[in-house]
Design a protein around this motif. Sequence first.
Motif, short mmCIF file in Angstrom:
data_model
loop_
_atom_site.label_atom_id
_atom_site.label_comp_id
_atom_site.label_asym_id
_atom_site.label_seq_id
_atom_site.Cartn_x
_atom_site.Cartn_y
_atom_site.Cartn_z
N ARG A 1 0.84 -1.19 0.00
CA ARG A 1 0.00 0.00 0.00
C ARG A 1 0.88 1.24 0.00
O ARG A 1 2.04 1.19 0.43
N CYS A 2 0.34 2.36 -0.46
CA CYS A 2 1.08 3.61 -0.49
C CYS A 2 0.27 4.72 0.17
O CYS A 2 -0.94 4.83 -0.06
N LEU A 3 0.95 5.50 0.99
CA LEU A 3 0.34 6.66 1.63
C LEU A 3 1.10 7.90 1.19
O LEU A 3 2.32 7.99 1.37
N GLU A 4 0.38 8.85 0.59
CA GLU A 4 0.99 10.12 0.17
C GLU A 4 0.74 11.18 1.24
O GLU A 4 -0.40 11.35 1.69
N ILE A 5 1.79 11.88 1.62
CA ILE A 5 1.70 12.94 2.62
C ILE A 5 1.96 14.28 1.95
O ILE A 5 2.97 14.45 1.25
N ASN A 6 1.06 15.20 2.15
CA ASN A 6 1.27 16.56 1.66
C ASN A 6 2.10 17.31 2.70
O ASN A 6 1.68 17.50 3.83
N SER A 7 3.29 17.70 2.30
CA SER A 7 4.21 18.33 3.23
C SER A 7 5.11 19.30 2.49
O SER A 7 5.50 19.05 1.34
N ILE A 8 5.47 20.41 3.14
CA ILE A 8 6.41 21.34 2.53
C ILE A 8 7.85 20.93 2.79
O ILE A 8 8.78 21.56 2.29
N PHE A 9 8.04 19.85 3.57
CA PHE A 9 9.39 19.50 4.02
C PHE A 9 10.11 18.52 3.10
O PHE A 9 11.22 18.07 3.40
N GLY A 10 9.50 18.16 1.98
CA GLY A 10 10.18 17.33 1.00
C GLY A 10 10.65 16.00 1.58
O GLY A 10 9.93 15.32 2.31
N HIS A 11 11.90 15.64 1.25
CA HIS A 11 12.46 14.36 1.68
C HIS A 11 12.51 14.27 3.21
O HIS A 11 12.37 13.17 3.77
N ASP A 12 12.69 15.38 3.87
CA ASP A 12 12.79 15.40 5.33
C ASP A 12 11.45 15.30 6.04
O ASP A 12 11.38 15.47 7.27
N ALA A 13 10.39 15.01 5.32
CA ALA A 13 9.08 14.86 5.97
C ALA A 13 9.13 13.80 7.06
O ALA A 13 8.43 13.91 8.07
N PHE A 14 9.95 12.78 6.87
CA PHE A 14 10.01 11.72 7.88
C PHE A 14 10.57 12.21 9.21
O PHE A 14 10.32 11.62 10.26
N LEU A 15 11.29 13.33 9.18
CA LEU A 15 11.82 13.93 10.39
C LEU A 15 10.92 15.02 10.95
O LEU A 15 10.91 15.27 12.16
N LYS A 16 10.17 15.68 10.08
CA LYS A 16 9.43 16.88 10.47
C LYS A 16 7.94 16.66 10.69
O LYS A 16 7.33 17.35 11.49
N GLU A 17 7.34 15.74 9.96
CA GLU A 17 5.89 15.54 10.03
C GLU A 17 5.57 14.46 11.06
O GLU A 17 5.11 13.37 10.75
N THR A 18 5.77 14.82 12.33
CA THR A 18 5.65 13.83 13.41
C THR A 18 4.27 13.18 13.46
O THR A 18 4.16 11.95 13.59
N ALA A 19 3.23 13.97 13.39
CA ALA A 19 1.88 13.43 13.54
C ALA A 19 1.55 12.45 12.41
O ALA A 19 1.09 11.32 12.66
N ALA A 20 1.79 12.86 11.17
CA ALA A 20 1.44 12.02 10.03
C ALA A 20 2.32 10.76 9.97
O ALA A 20 1.83 9.65 9.73
N ILE A 21 3.63 10.93 10.19
CA ILE A 21 4.54 9.79 10.13
C ILE A 21 4.28 8.85 11.30
O ILE A 21 4.25 7.62 11.14
#
Length: 330
Positions: free
Chosen positions: A297-317
Motif C-alpha cells: 500500500r502507499c500513503l501520500e503525505i502533503n508536506s512542505i518538508f520534501g524528503h525530510d518529511a520523515f523527520l518533520k511531520e511527526t503526527a502524520a509519520i
Amino acid sequence: MNTSTKSSISRELHPGHDYCDINVVLPSWFKLESGESLSAPQINIRIHGSAEHPAVIASGGISSGRIVADTPGEKGWWANIAGAGRAIDPDDFCIIAFDFLPNDGERARGITTADQAHALAYALDILKIDQLHAFVGASYGGMVALKFAAEFPERVKKLCVISASDKAHPAATAIRGIQRRVIEFATNNGNAAGGVNLARQLAMITYRSAEEFETRFSPNVPNKETDLFPVCEYLTARGRAYAMEPTRYLTLSHSIDLHRVAPERIKAETLMVGATTDSLVPIADVNRTALAIPGGRCLEINSIFGHDAFLKETAAIGAAITSVINESEQ
C-alpha cells in the motif's frame, strides 16, 4: 538474546535506563558484494525495551544510527517517533537501531544495501532474533529495509518504508555524484572536511522543498551586516555543524545510488510512505514500488518538508507507523 559467543559480541549496559549497546563482530567469512573484506567488521547496535517485546528495527538516513531515541546526554535522531509515549514505544516494543557500515576509518568503499542487510541478519542471528515484528525505515534506512525484506522474506512480518523506493532516481544520483566529486576534489587539495561541509550544504537543498525555502527565507534579500542571503547563512551553518568522516560519506552516498531491490520478493505486509514534494524520491517512485510489492500500500503525505518529511511531520509519520506496527495480524 545470547551473549555467550564472546568473540562475536560485547554488551554495554546502562543501569537505571531502558537500553543497552551491543557490538557484534562480523565473522571472517563475511564478504561484501564487491568481494572486499571489511577492515573494521563490526556492527554497532542499541536496543531499547525488553527483549520479550516484539522486535522493531528503526533506521533512517545516512546520518542516523543507533542513537534513535533520547538518552541522558544524547539526542535521538528520531526522538519524536521512538521513545516513551511515541509511535515506537519501548514499553511495547523491543526497539533495535544500528550504525550503518562502514565504521569510521574503514577502507572498503563498495558497500551496498544488500551488505547492510546481510550484516544486520547476522547480528540478529547472534541476538537470537529469528523474526522481526516490523522494520521501520526512512530514506537510506528505508532502502535497507526493502533490501532486508527481499533478501530475508521470512524474517520480517511488517514493513513501513518512508521516503525510499526500489532504486535511486537518476536526478538524485546526479546531485549525489556532484557531492562526491566535491569531497574528492577537496580531499585531493588537502581540505577533506571542507568538502564534506560543501557536500552537506548541497544535500540540504535536496532534502527540503522549494515551497519551504520560499516560506522560510522570503524576502530573499541579503543580510546587511554579512552581505549573505539568509538561505546561504542557513546552509553554511548546516555544513559547519555536520560531522562525518569523508570516506564514510563517500561510501554511503555511493551505496544509495547502487541500491536495487526486487519488490516482488517481499512478503511482509508493507506500507510505503512518501511526501508529494520529495525531489530525491519522487512520489511516483514510491507508488510504483508499493504496487510491485504483493499487497503493498502507499500513503501520500502533503508536506512542505520534501524528503525530510520523515523527520518533520511527526503526527502524520507517527500515525502511519502506528497503523502498521500496532494493527492485528491479517
